[in-house]
Motif scaffolding. Structure first.
Motif, PDB file in Angstrom:
ATOM      1  N   ALA A  48      -7.781  -7.342   9.637  1.00 45.87           N
ATOM      2  CA  ALA A  48      -7.109  -6.508   9.164  1.00 45.87           C
ATOM      3  C   ALA A  48      -6.108  -6.980   8.113  1.00 45.87           C
ATOM      4  O   ALA A  48      -5.711  -6.383   6.955  1.00 45.87           O
ATOM      5  CB  ALA A  48      -6.394  -5.353   9.984  1.00 45.87           C
ATOM      6  N   VAL A  49      -5.121  -7.934   8.470  1.00 38.78           N
ATOM      7  CA  VAL A  49      -4.047  -8.555   7.922  1.00 38.78           C
ATOM      8  C   VAL A  49      -4.393  -9.666   6.834  1.00 38.78           C
ATOM      9  O   VAL A  49      -3.560  -9.470   5.619  1.00 38.78           O
ATOM     10  CB  VAL A  49      -3.021  -9.152   8.793  1.00 38.78           C
ATOM     11  CG1 VAL A  49      -1.938  -9.770   7.941  1.00 38.78           C
ATOM     12  CG2 VAL A  49      -2.399  -8.171   9.768  1.00 38.78           C
ATOM     13  N   LEU A  50      -5.273 -10.183   7.092  1.00 38.83           N
ATOM     14  CA  LEU A  50      -5.681 -11.587   6.096  1.00 38.83           C
ATOM     15  C   LEU A  50      -6.752 -11.029   5.099  1.00 38.83           C
ATOM     16  O   LEU A  50      -6.468 -11.578   3.814  1.00 38.83           O
ATOM     17  CB  LEU A  50      -6.178 -12.836   7.139  1.00 38.83           C
ATOM     18  CG  LEU A  50      -5.210 -13.282   7.983  1.00 38.83           C
ATOM     19  CD1 LEU A  50      -5.453 -14.464   8.690  1.00 38.83           C
ATOM     20  CD2 LEU A  50      -3.678 -13.646   7.363  1.00 38.83           C
ATOM     21  N   LEU A  51      -7.567 -10.224   5.482  1.00 40.64           N
ATOM     22  CA  LEU A  51      -9.004 -10.087   4.744  1.00 40.64           C
ATOM     23  C   LEU A  51      -8.900  -8.790   3.991  1.00 40.64           C
ATOM     24  O   LEU A  51      -9.132  -8.700   2.736  1.00 40.64           O
ATOM     25  CB  LEU A  51     -10.258 -10.154   5.542  1.00 40.64           C
ATOM     26  CG  LEU A  51     -11.525 -10.183   4.621  1.00 40.64           C
ATOM     27  CD1 LEU A  51     -11.574 -11.437   3.656  1.00 40.64           C
ATOM     28  CD2 LEU A  51     -12.674 -10.203   5.486  1.00 40.64           C
ATOM     29  N   PHE A  52      -8.614  -7.718   4.835  1.00 46.62           N
ATOM     30  CA  PHE A  52      -8.543  -6.495   4.290  1.00 46.62           C
ATOM     31  C   PHE A  52      -7.116  -5.964   3.710  1.00 46.62           C
ATOM     32  O   PHE A  52      -6.884  -4.746   3.277  1.00 46.62           O
ATOM     33  CB  PHE A  52      -8.844  -5.304   5.278  1.00 46.62           C
ATOM     34  CG  PHE A  52     -10.334  -5.728   5.925  1.00 46.62           C
ATOM     35  CD1 PHE A  52     -11.237  -6.325   5.148  1.00 46.62           C
ATOM     36  CD2 PHE A  52     -10.427  -5.370   7.473  1.00 46.62           C
ATOM     37  CE1 PHE A  52     -12.497  -6.353   5.563  1.00 46.62           C
ATOM     38  CE2 PHE A  52     -11.839  -5.783   7.813  1.00 46.62           C
ATOM     39  CZ  PHE A  52     -12.686  -6.435   7.026  1.00 46.62           C
ATOM     40  N   ASN A  53      -6.236  -6.785   3.809  1.00 43.57           N
ATOM     41  CA  ASN A  53      -4.680  -6.583   3.332  1.00 43.57           C
ATOM     42  C   ASN A  53      -4.102  -5.267   3.635  1.00 43.57           C
ATOM     43  O   ASN A  53      -3.510  -4.627   3.038  1.00 43.57           O
ATOM     44  CB  ASN A  53      -4.713  -6.727   1.608  1.00 43.57           C
ATOM     45  CG  ASN A  53      -5.164  -7.919   1.275  1.00 43.57           C
ATOM     46  OD1 ASN A  53      -4.746  -8.870   1.718  1.00 43.57           O
ATOM     47  ND2 ASN A  53      -6.271  -7.994   0.246  1.00 43.57           N
ATOM     48  N   GLU A  54      -4.416  -4.946   5.085  1.00 39.77           N
ATOM     49  CA  GLU A  54      -3.661  -3.853   5.479  1.00 39.77           C
ATOM     50  C   GLU A  54      -2.023  -4.172   5.744  1.00 39.77           C
ATOM     51  O   GLU A  54      -1.838  -5.184   5.865  1.00 39.77           O
ATOM     52  CB  GLU A  54      -4.147  -3.184   6.760  1.00 39.77           C
ATOM     53  CG  GLU A  54      -5.645  -2.701   6.781  1.00 39.77           C
ATOM     54  CD  GLU A  54      -6.088  -2.066   8.085  1.00 39.77           C
ATOM     55  OE1 GLU A  54      -5.340  -1.546   9.056  1.00 39.77           O
ATOM     56  OE2 GLU A  54      -7.491  -2.157   8.119  1.00 39.77           O
ATOM     57  N   HIS A  55      -1.377  -2.839   5.462  1.00 36.15           N
ATOM     58  CA  HIS A  55      -0.028  -2.934   5.407  1.00 36.15           C
ATOM     59  C   HIS A  55       0.404  -3.229   7.176  1.00 36.15           C
ATOM     60  O   HIS A  55       0.380  -2.447   7.692  1.00 36.15           O
ATOM     61  CB  HIS A  55       0.779  -1.654   5.079  1.00 36.15           C
ATOM     62  CG  HIS A  55       2.267  -1.955   4.871  1.00 36.15           C
ATOM     63  ND1 HIS A  55       2.822  -2.860   4.239  1.00 36.15           N
ATOM     64  CD2 HIS A  55       3.193  -1.048   5.423  1.00 36.15           C
ATOM     65  CE1 HIS A  55       4.075  -2.760   4.460  1.00 36.15           C
ATOM     66  NE2 HIS A  55       4.399  -1.414   5.023  1.00 36.15           N
ATOM     67  N   PHE A  56       1.172  -4.302   7.139  1.00 38.59           N
ATOM     68  CA  PHE A  56       1.739  -4.892   8.536  1.00 38.59           C
ATOM     69  C   PHE A  56       3.084  -5.034   8.410  1.00 38.59           C
ATOM     70  O   PHE A  56       3.991  -5.989   8.219  1.00 38.59           O
ATOM     71  CB  PHE A  56       1.095  -6.142   9.057  1.00 38.59           C
ATOM     72  CG  PHE A  56       1.442  -6.447  10.591  1.00 38.59           C
ATOM     73  CD1 PHE A  56       1.133  -5.674  11.512  1.00 38.59           C
ATOM     74  CD2 PHE A  56       2.103  -7.600  10.829  1.00 38.59           C
ATOM     75  CE1 PHE A  56       1.178  -6.142  12.656  1.00 38.59           C
ATOM     76  CE2 PHE A  56       2.400  -7.955  12.111  1.00 38.59           C
ATOM     77  CZ  PHE A  56       1.769  -7.258  12.854  1.00 38.59           C
ATOM     78  N   ASP A  57       3.798  -3.722   8.847  1.00 38.49           N
ATOM     79  CA  ASP A  57       5.403  -3.685   8.303  1.00 38.49           C
ATOM     80  C   ASP A  57       6.086  -3.975   9.690  1.00 38.49           C
ATOM     81  O   ASP A  57       5.640  -4.488  10.699  1.00 38.49           O
ATOM     82  CB  ASP A  57       5.666  -2.288   8.172  1.00 38.49           C
ATOM     83  CG  ASP A  57       5.111  -1.213   9.000  1.00 38.49           C
ATOM     84  OD1 ASP A  57       5.005  -1.399  10.066  1.00 38.49           O
ATOM     85  OD2 ASP A  57       5.255   0.118   8.704  1.00 38.49           O
ATOM     86  N   HIS A  58       7.525  -3.888   9.617  1.00 40.72           N
ATOM     87  CA  HIS A  58       8.452  -4.278  10.793  1.00 40.72           C
ATOM     88  C   HIS A  58       8.041  -3.399  12.145  1.00 40.72           C
ATOM     89  O   HIS A  58       8.197  -4.049  13.292  1.00 40.72           O
ATOM     90  CB  HIS A  58       9.647  -4.209  10.563  1.00 40.72           C
ATOM     91  CG  HIS A  58      10.443  -2.779  10.399  1.00 40.72           C
ATOM     92  ND1 HIS A  58      10.240  -2.163   9.388  1.00 40.72           N
ATOM     93  CD2 HIS A  58      11.181  -2.248  11.317  1.00 40.72           C
ATOM     94  CE1 HIS A  58      10.707  -1.003   9.395  1.00 40.72           C
ATOM     95  NE2 HIS A  58      11.478  -0.986  10.689  1.00 40.72           N
ATOM     96  N   VAL A  59       7.652  -2.145  11.972  1.00 43.78           N
ATOM     97  CA  VAL A  59       7.510  -1.478  13.034  1.00 43.78           C
ATOM     98  C   VAL A  59       6.034  -1.661  13.721  1.00 43.78           C
ATOM     99  O   VAL A  59       6.404  -1.941  15.097  1.00 43.78           O
ATOM    100  CB  VAL A  59       7.099   0.165  12.646  1.00 43.78           C
ATOM    101  CG1 VAL A  59       6.769   0.988  13.776  1.00 43.78           C
ATOM    102  CG2 VAL A  59       8.355   0.647  11.961  1.00 43.78           C
TER     103      VAL A  59
END
Length: 312
Positions: A268-279
């Motif tokens: 999700a984070v590295l390949l699909f570039n989903e937003h991983f915010d501070h929350v």
């Protein structure tokens, strides 16, 4: 003694490898569904159910095993009915998971399977009389804090993750009371839903609303094959998992189950570039801390059981 310990080591290694491979397959599943963006989830579920039955029949054939006879099934009607209930529960979890990974919500899928053990712990206390250890109590509190922080920050519950984790835990609880082996129960679950899936697909086709069949008729057979492929895709890791349970400890499987959501998270984070915010950082960190405490607590028991088995 030497030969028995070698045999045990070989069996444990095989079981651990099978378990790790099953979780690896589950973890990489979002890659397959990237070929089905905005898929018709109802149709996808129907195709999965329809082709699960012949796929499981093939598995039984390849493993040289037999399905229970009608008389054997009649002798345990309770388990047959529970297979029907388990199939409905699994449908909700699978529907949520599939919707998430086909609509850019792989992080929600990851969160769902990270919080699944917390739901399982809670259900064990409520329905099986389990007693919580200090680490499990801490994990439940930290997990609750993580979800609460997400609710406070976003102003809404993470419904997708909660439905995935919660219903999958209910599915596990239901399976505790089914006396058939894993492969038999999975096949019966598909058989229970087969008439509904077939009727739904016939209705879709007759009303010209089927995405997969319409694509095939227009020359794009790949879409239909991708829909059909969801059956072996989702059942193959389950088969490896069922075989692993016979050859390794539940403690080891419990520790390895985090391979799946960890892979979902990385994809999700590295390949699909989903937003991983501070929350999400805070919420995931709280949940991970709780799971880490449970894992560290389980390690001494795991080592003790391994040493005990080697002495036999």
């Amino acid at each position: 003694m030497h030969s028995s310990s070698v045999s045990h080591n070989s069996s444990s290694f095989k079981g651990n490898a099978l378990a790790a491979f099953s979780f690896l397959l589950w973890g990489l599943m979002p890659l397959y569904y990237q070929f089905l963006p905005d898929a018709n989830i109802n149709e996808l579920l129907a195709f999965r159910i329809l082709f699960s039955v012949p796929f499981m029949a093939l598995v039984f054939l390849l493993l040289g095993r037999r399905m229970p006879s009608i008389s054997q099934l009649k002798s345990d009607k309770k388990s047959v009915v529970l297979c029907g209930l388990a199939s409905l529960i699994m449908c909700v979890s699978w529907y949520s998971f599939t919707w998430a990974i086909t609509h850019g919500q792989v992080l929600a899928a990851s969160l769902g399977f990270f919080i699944n053990p917390l739901f399982a712990i809670g259900l064990g206390v409520l329905f099986l009389g389990d007693k919580l250890t200090a680490a499990q109590k801490a994990a439940v509190v930290l997990g609750s804090c993580g979800i609460s922080y997400m609710v406070y920050s976003y102003g809404e519950l993470p419904w997708l993750a909660l439905s995935m984790g919660g219903f999958f835990a209910l599915y596990g609880l239901c399976k505790k009371f089914i006396r058939f082996d894993s492969l038999t129960s999975v096949t019966l679950e598909a058989i229970w839903l087969l008439p509904f899936a077939t009727a739904y697909l016939i209705w879709l086709w007759s009303s010209d609303q089927s995405v997969a069949i319409s694509s095939a008729l227009s020359g794009e057979v790949s879409v239909l094959l991708l829909y059909i492929g969801t059956a072996p895709l989702t059942l193959l890791p389950l088969v490896f998992f069922a075989l692993a349970i016979r050859a390794t400890s539940l403690s080891m499987i419990g520790l390895m189950q985090y391979i799946e959501p960890s892979l979902h998270f990385l994809l999700a984070v590295l390949l699909f570039n989903e937003h991983f915010d501070h929350v999400k950082v805070v919420s995931f960190a709280l949940i991970w801390t709780g799971l880490l405490l449970c894992s560290l607590e389980a390690l001494p028991a795991l080592k003790h059981s391994s040493r005990k088995a080697l002495k036999r």
